[in-house]
Design an enzyme around this catalytic site. Sequence first.
Site, PDB file in Angstrom:
ATOM      1  N   SER A  41       0.855  -1.182   0.000  1.00 11.80           N
ATOM      2  CA  SER A  41       0.000   0.000   0.000  1.00 11.80           C
ATOM      3  C   SER A  41       0.897   1.239   0.000  1.00 11.80           C
ATOM      4  O   SER A  41       2.046   1.176   0.464  1.00 11.80           O
ATOM      5  CB  SER A  41      -0.868   0.017   1.267  1.00 11.80           C
ATOM      6  OG  SER A  41      -1.456   1.297   1.454  1.00 11.80           O
ATOM      7  N   TYR A  91      -1.742  -1.289  10.463  1.00 13.91           N
ATOM      8  CA  TYR A  91      -1.882  -1.389   8.997  1.00 13.91           C
ATOM      9  C   TYR A  91      -0.612  -0.882   8.313  1.00 13.91           C
ATOM     10  O   TYR A  91      -0.031  -1.565   7.464  1.00 13.91           O
ATOM     11  CB  TYR A  91      -3.101  -0.600   8.527  1.00 13.91           C
ATOM     12  CG  TYR A  91      -3.380  -0.788   7.045  1.00 13.91           C
ATOM     13  CD1 TYR A  91      -4.068  -1.915   6.586  1.00 13.91           C
ATOM     14  CD2 TYR A  91      -2.955   0.146   6.104  1.00 13.91           C
ATOM     15  CE1 TYR A  91      -4.311  -2.104   5.225  1.00 13.91           C
ATOM     16  CE2 TYR A  91      -3.189  -0.036   4.746  1.00 13.91           C
ATOM     17  CZ  TYR A  91      -3.872  -1.163   4.313  1.00 13.91           C
ATOM     18  OH  TYR A  91      -4.104  -1.345   2.966  1.00 13.91           O
TER      19      TYR A  91
HETATM   20  N1  LIG Z   1      -8.643  -0.539  -1.734  1.00 12.96           N
HETATM   21  C1  LIG Z   1      -7.579   0.218  -1.563  1.00 12.96           C
HETATM   22  O1  LIG Z   1      -7.636   1.455  -1.732  1.00 12.96           O
HETATM   23  C2  LIG Z   1      -6.268  -0.398  -1.184  1.00 12.96           C
HETATM   24  C3  LIG Z   1      -5.149   0.434  -1.187  1.00 12.96           C
HETATM   25  C4  LIG Z   1      -3.910  -0.104  -0.856  1.00 12.96           C
HETATM   26  C5  LIG Z   1      -3.807  -1.448  -0.543  1.00 12.96           C
HETATM   27  N2  LIG Z   1      -4.921  -2.223  -0.527  1.00 12.96           N
HETATM   28  C6  LIG Z   1      -4.736  -3.636  -0.191  1.00 12.96           C
HETATM   29  O2  LIG Z   1      -5.341  -4.425  -1.179  1.00 12.96           O
HETATM   30  C7  LIG Z   1      -5.723  -5.680  -0.629  1.00 12.96           C
HETATM   31  C8  LIG Z   1      -7.173  -5.951  -1.006  1.00 12.96           C
HETATM   32  O3  LIG Z   1      -7.996  -5.011  -0.322  1.00 12.96           O
HETATM   33  P1  LIG Z   1      -9.402  -4.503  -0.862  1.00 12.96           P
HETATM   34  O4  LIG Z   1      -9.330  -3.030  -0.897  1.00 12.96           O
HETATM   35  O5  LIG Z   1      -9.799  -5.248  -2.069  1.00 12.96           O
HETATM   36  O6  LIG Z   1     -10.333  -4.848   0.390  1.00 12.96           O
HETATM   37  P2  LIG Z   1     -11.431  -5.968   0.635  1.00 12.96           P
HETATM   38  O7  LIG Z   1     -12.473  -5.953  -0.406  1.00 12.96           O
HETATM   39  O8  LIG Z   1     -11.812  -5.808   2.070  1.00 12.96           O
HETATM   40  O9  LIG Z   1     -10.609  -7.342   0.468  1.00 12.96           O
HETATM   41  C9  LIG Z   1      -9.869  -7.945   1.474  1.00 12.96           C
HETATM   42  C10 LIG Z   1      -9.759  -9.409   1.136  1.00 12.96           C
HETATM   43  O10 LIG Z   1      -8.896 -10.041   2.085  1.00 12.96           O
HETATM   44  C11 LIG Z   1      -9.534 -11.221   2.543  1.00 12.96           C
HETATM   45  N3  LIG Z   1      -9.122 -11.553   3.910  1.00 12.96           N
HETATM   46  C12 LIG Z   1      -9.088 -10.733   4.988  1.00 12.96           C
HETATM   47  N4  LIG Z   1      -8.719 -11.434   6.078  1.00 12.96           N
HETATM   48  C13 LIG Z   1      -8.507 -12.716   5.669  1.00 12.96           C
HETATM   49  C14 LIG Z   1      -8.137 -13.919   6.324  1.00 12.96           C
HETATM   50  N5  LIG Z   1      -7.896 -13.970   7.652  1.00 12.96           N
HETATM   51  N6  LIG Z   1      -8.021 -15.060   5.584  1.00 12.96           N
HETATM   52  C15 LIG Z   1      -8.268 -15.040   4.265  1.00 12.96           C
HETATM   53  N7  LIG Z   1      -8.630 -13.935   3.579  1.00 12.96           N
HETATM   54  C16 LIG Z   1      -8.755 -12.792   4.287  1.00 12.96           C
HETATM   55  C17 LIG Z   1     -11.026 -10.915   2.473  1.00 12.96           C
HETATM   56  O11 LIG Z   1     -11.763 -12.120   2.307  1.00 12.96           O
HETATM   57  P3  LIG Z   1     -12.676 -12.839   3.411  1.00 12.96           P
HETATM   58  O12 LIG Z   1     -13.271 -11.777   4.288  1.00 12.96           O
HETATM   59  O13 LIG Z   1     -13.682 -13.589   2.586  1.00 12.96           O
HETATM   60  O14 LIG Z   1     -11.744 -13.741   4.144  1.00 12.96           O
HETATM   61  C18 LIG Z   1     -11.098 -10.113   1.183  1.00 12.96           C
HETATM   62  O15 LIG Z   1     -11.206 -10.971   0.071  1.00 12.96           O
HETATM   63  C19 LIG Z   1      -5.473  -5.564   0.872  1.00 12.96           C
HETATM   64  O16 LIG Z   1      -4.242  -6.178   1.192  1.00 12.96           O
HETATM   65  C20 LIG Z   1      -5.395  -4.075   1.101  1.00 12.96           C
HETATM   66  O17 LIG Z   1      -4.636  -3.752   2.233  1.00 12.96           O
HETATM   67  C21 LIG Z   1      -6.142  -1.734  -0.845  1.00 12.96           C
END
Ligand SMILES: NC(=O)c1ccc[n+]([C@@H]2O[C@H](COP(=O)([O-])OP(=O)(O)OC[C@H]3O[C@@H](n4cnc5c(N)ncnc54)[C@H](OP(=O)(O)O)[C@@H]3O)[C@@H](O)[C@H]2O)c1
Length: 262
Positions: A152, A167
């Site tokens: 991130s 985080y």
């Molecule tokens: N969106 C942004 O702006 C942004 C920016 C920078 C980085 N990121 C990173 O991108 C990645 C995806 O995030 P997102 O924005 O798409 O958010 P999201 O929709 O909340 O996705 C998070 C994913 O992680 C999974 N997860 C969480 N805890 C878990 C566990 N204990 N075991 C297995 N799976 C788990 C969730 O699935 P389940 O709940 O089904 O387990 C979900 O599929 C993350 O690492 C986040 O930090 C996002």
Amino acid sequence: MDLTAPQPPAELFSLKGRTALVTGASSGLGARFALLLAEAGADVVATARRADRLAELGRLHPAITPLPGDIDSPDDRRRIVTEATGEATGWDRVDIVVNNAGMSGPLRAEEEEPDDVLRLLSVNLVAAYALTRDLVMAADSPSGMSVVNVASILGLVSGAPVGGAGYASSKAGLIGLTRELAGQWGRRGVRVNALAPGWFPSEMTAGLFADERSAGWVDRNTMVGRPGADHELDTALLFLVSPASSYCTGQVLAVDGGWTAR
Ligand SMILES: NC(=O)c1ccc[n+]([C@@H]2O[C@H](COP(=O)([O-])OP(=O)(O)OC[C@H]3O[C@@H](n4cnc5c(N)ncnc54)[C@H](OP(=O)(O)O)[C@@H]3O)[C@@H](O)[C@H]2O)c1
């Protein structure tokens, strides 16, 4: 420099014949990443805890195999590695690992207990390390494997007042892990890179974008004046996982509309 046989550009990004595992594939960026890799020709194992969401994803593309599990559970991780490289898939190894699963936590140190930080480090950092290590060690010959850690911008710069100690530490840790594993495994032919997204709409950022003030804060502080659109990480991910980036390892690719260049 050999100028006689440059690879056709489209083939550089082809993942035909490759196998991939995407964590956190039940929603947001991960669901899109799994579909993208499948569209690029890879066979994909999609994992996360919500089995119903993964089944839905599996119905969207025949090359996607849902494999539910909690990435924070050592037993589940062992099962994921065994099933992804065993009879369920018929694969002898996973060529591409996308460590995308992640969670966020409390934003202010006054509300974030040390145990919250430990949980974030465990899910966002240690689980990615453990899974990657097991997948590389399970491969008879790991040469050609490519790992992408979804970090991130908050692992590169402070996001105050948004982010949180756990985080930000977990994402900075992922970037350090990327460099360390790239160094350890480079001569074995395993590349390890990190993708650092800026702000993209997802379940994780839903609260931020639902609030006019914080959405405006993102617009004001992003050079291009807006958050990322769903498709704007596609080419960066394809670049990092594919032969297009064969001489690129230990790097962090920020796709953030200029956020970290301020
Ligand atoms: N969106 C942004 O702006 C942004 C920016 C920078 C980085 N990121 C990173 O991108 C990645 C995806 O995030 P997102 O924005 O798409 O958010 P999201 O929709 O909340 O996705 C998070 C994913 O992680 C999974 N997860 C969480 N805890 C878990 C566990 N204990 N075991 C297995 N799976 C788990 C969730 O699935 P389940 O709940 O089904 O387990 C979900 O599929 C993350 O690492 C986040 O930090 C996002």
